[in-house]
Scaffold this motif. Structure first.
Motif, PDB file in Angstrom:
ATOM      1  N   SER A  75     -34.057  59.248 -55.985  1.00  0.00           N
ATOM      2  CA  SER A  75     -34.868  60.447 -56.098  1.00  0.00           C
ATOM      3  C   SER A  75     -34.032  61.697 -55.897  1.00  0.00           C
ATOM      4  O   SER A  75     -34.458  62.782 -56.220  1.00  0.00           O
ATOM      5  N   ARG A  76     -32.818  61.578 -55.350  1.00  0.00           N
ATOM      6  CA  ARG A  76     -31.953  62.728 -55.108  1.00  0.00           C
ATOM      7  C   ARG A  76     -30.592  62.495 -55.750  1.00  0.00           C
ATOM      8  O   ARG A  76     -30.077  61.392 -55.750  1.00  0.00           O
ATOM      9  N   GLU A  77     -30.022  63.556 -56.278  1.00  0.00           N
ATOM     10  CA  GLU A  77     -28.682  63.476 -56.845  1.00  0.00           C
ATOM     11  C   GLU A  77     -27.748  64.198 -55.899  1.00  0.00           C
ATOM     12  O   GLU A  77     -28.060  65.265 -55.401  1.00  0.00           O
ATOM     13  N   ARG A  78     -26.602  63.618 -55.632  1.00  0.00           N
ATOM     14  CA  ARG A  78     -25.643  64.216 -54.709  1.00  0.00           C
ATOM     15  C   ARG A  78     -24.288  64.350 -55.378  1.00  0.00           C
ATOM     16  O   ARG A  78     -23.910  63.543 -56.231  1.00  0.00           O
ATOM     17  N   ILE A  79     -23.559  65.385 -54.946  1.00  0.00           N
ATOM     18  CA  ILE A  79     -22.193  65.597 -55.392  1.00  0.00           C
ATOM     19  C   ILE A  79     -21.457  66.228 -54.210  1.00  0.00           C
ATOM     20  O   ILE A  79     -22.020  67.033 -53.472  1.00  0.00           O
ATOM     21  N   SER A  80     -20.225  65.847 -54.012  1.00  0.00           N
ATOM     22  CA  SER A  80     -19.403  66.448 -52.952  1.00  0.00           C
ATOM     23  C   SER A  80     -18.488  67.483 -53.579  1.00  0.00           C
ATOM     24  O   SER A  80     -17.885  67.241 -54.633  1.00  0.00           O
ATOM     25  N   ILE A  81     -18.391  68.625 -52.930  1.00  0.00           N
ATOM     26  CA  ILE A  81     -17.574  69.722 -53.449  1.00  0.00           C
ATOM     27  C   ILE A  81     -16.598  70.172 -52.368  1.00  0.00           C
ATOM     28  O   ILE A  81     -16.994  70.408 -51.228  1.00  0.00           O
ATOM     29  N   ASP A  82     -15.335  70.308 -52.729  1.00  0.00           N
ATOM     30  CA  ASP A  82     -14.333  70.849 -51.823  1.00  0.00           C
ATOM     31  C   ASP A  82     -14.501  72.365 -51.822  1.00  0.00           C
ATOM     32  O   ASP A  82     -14.260  73.038 -52.828  1.00  0.00           O
ATOM     33  N   LEU A  83     -14.940  72.932 -50.713  1.00  0.00           N
ATOM     34  CA  LEU A  83     -15.218  74.361 -50.637  1.00  0.00           C
ATOM     35  C   LEU A  83     -13.955  75.213 -50.514  1.00  0.00           C
ATOM     36  O   LEU A  83     -14.017  76.441 -50.636  1.00  0.00           O
ATOM     37  N   GLN A  84     -12.827  74.590 -50.265  1.00  0.00           N
ATOM     38  CA  GLN A  84     -11.533  75.260 -50.212  1.00  0.00           C
ATOM     39  C   GLN A  84     -11.577  76.552 -49.386  1.00  0.00           C
ATOM     40  O   GLN A  84     -11.244  77.629 -49.842  1.00  0.00           O
ATOM     41  N   GLY A  85     -12.061  76.414 -48.144  1.00  0.00           N
ATOM     42  CA  GLY A  85     -12.068  77.544 -47.224  1.00  0.00           C
ATOM     43  C   GLY A  85     -13.309  78.406 -47.275  1.00  0.00           C
ATOM     44  O   GLY A  85     -13.424  79.383 -46.531  1.00  0.00           O
ATOM     45  N   LEU A  86     -14.275  78.073 -48.109  1.00  0.00           N
ATOM     46  CA  LEU A  86     -15.484  78.880 -48.231  1.00  0.00           C
ATOM     47  C   LEU A  86     -16.617  78.435 -47.304  1.00  0.00           C
ATOM     48  O   LEU A  86     -17.674  79.061 -47.278  1.00  0.00           O
ATOM     49  N   LYS A  87     -16.398  77.379 -46.545  1.00  0.00           N
ATOM     50  CA  LYS A  87     -17.479  76.835 -45.716  1.00  0.00           C
ATOM     51  C   LYS A  87     -18.001  77.879 -44.720  1.00  0.00           C
ATOM     52  O   LYS A  87     -19.207  78.060 -44.578  1.00  0.00           O
ATOM     53  N   GLY A  88     -17.103  78.567 -44.049  1.00  0.00           N
ATOM     54  CA  GLY A  88     -17.528  79.572 -43.065  1.00  0.00           C
ATOM     55  C   GLY A  88     -18.369  80.662 -43.696  1.00  0.00           C
ATOM     56  O   GLY A  88     -19.411  81.065 -43.161  1.00  0.00           O
ATOM     57  N   LEU A  89     -17.930  81.151 -44.863  1.00  0.00           N
ATOM     58  CA  LEU A  89     -18.683  82.186 -45.577  1.00  0.00           C
ATOM     59  C   LEU A  89     -20.048  81.657 -46.023  1.00  0.00           C
ATOM     60  O   LEU A  89     -21.052  82.368 -45.961  1.00  0.00           O
ATOM     61  N   LEU A  90     -20.067  80.418 -46.505  1.00  0.00           N
ATOM     62  CA  LEU A  90     -21.328  79.800 -46.939  1.00  0.00           C
ATOM     63  C   LEU A  90     -22.301  79.698 -45.773  1.00  0.00           C
ATOM     64  O   LEU A  90     -23.479  80.055 -45.900  1.00  0.00           O
ATOM     65  N   LEU A  91     -21.818  79.226 -44.632  1.00  0.00           N
ATOM     66  CA  LEU A  91     -22.681  79.085 -43.457  1.00  0.00           C
ATOM     67  C   LEU A  91     -23.187  80.450 -42.981  1.00  0.00           C
ATOM     68  O   LEU A  91     -24.374  80.596 -42.655  1.00  0.00           O
ATOM     69  N   ASP A  92     -22.303  81.451 -42.949  1.00  0.00           N
ATOM     70  CA  ASP A  92     -22.715  82.793 -42.522  1.00  0.00           C
ATOM     71  C   ASP A  92     -23.776  83.367 -43.455  1.00  0.00           C
ATOM     72  O   ASP A  92     -24.781  83.922 -43.019  1.00  0.00           O
ATOM     73  N   ARG A  93     -23.529  83.242 -44.777  1.00  0.00           N
ATOM     74  CA  ARG A  93     -24.470  83.801 -45.766  1.00  0.00           C
ATOM     75  C   ARG A  93     -25.809  83.092 -45.718  1.00  0.00           C
ATOM     76  O   ARG A  93     -26.869  83.724 -45.768  1.00  0.00           O
ATOM     77  N   SER A  94     -25.794  81.755 -45.615  1.00  0.00           N
ATOM     78  CA  SER A  94     -27.064  81.013 -45.575  1.00  0.00           C
ATOM     79  C   SER A  94     -27.843  81.363 -44.316  1.00  0.00           C
ATOM     80  O   SER A  94     -29.068  81.502 -44.360  1.00  0.00           O
ATOM     81  N   GLN A  95     -27.140  81.540 -43.195  1.00  0.00           N
ATOM     82  CA  GLN A  95     -27.813  81.921 -41.957  1.00  0.00           C
ATOM     83  C   GLN A  95     -28.408  83.322 -42.085  1.00  0.00           C
ATOM     84  O   GLN A  95     -29.532  83.564 -41.661  1.00  0.00           O
ATOM     85  N   ALA A  96     -27.659  84.244 -42.684  1.00  0.00           N
ATOM     86  CA  ALA A  96     -28.146  85.614 -42.876  1.00  0.00           C
ATOM     87  C   ALA A  96     -29.389  85.638 -43.764  1.00  0.00           C
ATOM     88  O   ALA A  96     -30.288  86.453 -43.566  1.00  0.00           O
ATOM     89  N   LEU A  97     -29.443  84.741 -44.742  1.00  0.00           N
ATOM     90  CA  LEU A  97     -30.594  84.671 -45.648  1.00  0.00           C
ATOM     91  C   LEU A  97     -31.721  83.815 -45.090  1.00  0.00           C
ATOM     92  O   LEU A  97     -32.808  83.757 -45.676  1.00  0.00           O
ATOM     93  N   GLY A  98     -31.464  83.109 -43.988  1.00  0.00           N
ATOM     94  CA  GLY A  98     -32.501  82.265 -43.384  1.00  0.00           C
ATOM     95  C   GLY A  98     -32.803  81.020 -44.179  1.00  0.00           C
ATOM     96  O   GLY A  98     -33.941  80.582 -44.249  1.00  0.00           O
ATOM     97  N   MET A  99     -31.776  80.457 -44.778  1.00  0.00           N
ATOM     98  CA  MET A  99     -31.971  79.214 -45.538  1.00  0.00           C
ATOM     99  C   MET A  99     -30.821  78.258 -45.233  1.00  0.00           C
ATOM    100  O   MET A  99     -29.802  78.666 -44.676  1.00  0.00           O
ATOM    101  N   SER A 100     -31.013  77.026 -45.590  1.00  0.00           N
ATOM    102  CA  SER A 100     -29.961  76.039 -45.365  1.00  0.00           C
ATOM    103  C   SER A 100     -28.832  76.249 -46.374  1.00  0.00           C
ATOM    104  O   SER A 100     -29.068  76.796 -47.464  1.00  0.00           O
TER     105      SER A 100
END
Length: 190
Positions: free
Chosen positions: A5-30
């Motif tokens: 029922s779900r499709e998954r893919i792994s992506i190498d964020l190449q250093g973007l993880k911190g920015l992704l986490l900060d932005r998602s938290q700022a927007l109030g979403m996962s």
């Protein structure tokens, strides 16, 4: 091959993880929701929160269960996993039963132990019923000396019946339909 029922893919964020986490938290979403939203925009597909991003009807599957992720200490996780295993439930079902206030989980006694206690209480009530019938027969015959033998039983009768009703109520509460929370039950009883 089994359809998921779900499709998954792994992506190498190449250093973007911190920015992704900060932005998602700022927007109030996962982070996952933020990435899916960006993909929907980048791919130019219409956003439909009820369907898979792919729009493929084969991947749509109605599920009564949804994932909930909790952050907790390793010790708390181990405690939940061990308690769920002992109760014979999945961790999710165990937490749901706790939230619903399932008496057999809250009391610490297993369902089997509570059923055994209720069975014993039923037998005790059956004895009380026979004794009350015998007492009534003796009093009808005006045989007071033999009726006095039942005096102690009458002194504890109220407590015995109340204990039995409390045990029965606790087990019957477990039979309420899933999804009815203890909170909802309390509001309905008002």
């Amino acid at each position: 091959m089994e359809s998921h029922s779900r499709e998954r893919i792994s992506i190498d964020l190449q250093g973007l993880k911190g920015l992704l986490l900060d932005r998602s938290q700022a927007l109030g979403m996962s982070p996952s929701t933020l990435v899916r939203t960006a993909l929907v925009q980048a791919l130019g597909v219409p956003a439909d929160p009820e369907s898979e991003v792919s729009g493929n009807p084969q991947h749509k599957q109605v599920s009564a269960k949804t994932r909930l992720c909790l952050r907790m200490t390793r010790e708390d996780i181990q405690t939940i996993l061990a308690a769920a295993k002992q109760a014979g439930l999945s961790p999710g079902s165990y937490v749901a039963e706790l939230v619903a206030g399932a008496p057999w989980l809250v009391s610490g006694a297993s369902k089997a132990e509570q059923l055994a206690a209720l069975t014993g209480s039923n037998a005790h009530l059956a004895d009380l019923s026979r004794n009350i019938h015998a007492l009534t027969r003796l009093l009808t015959l005006s045989n007071v000396p033999k009726a006095l033998v039942y005096r102690d039983m009458l002194d504890t009768l109220d407590g015995d019946v109340r204990r039995h009703l409390a045990q029965a109520a606790a087990l019957l509460a477990d039979l309420r339909p899933r999804g009815t929370s203890a909170l909802t039950s309390r509001h309905l009883s008002r």
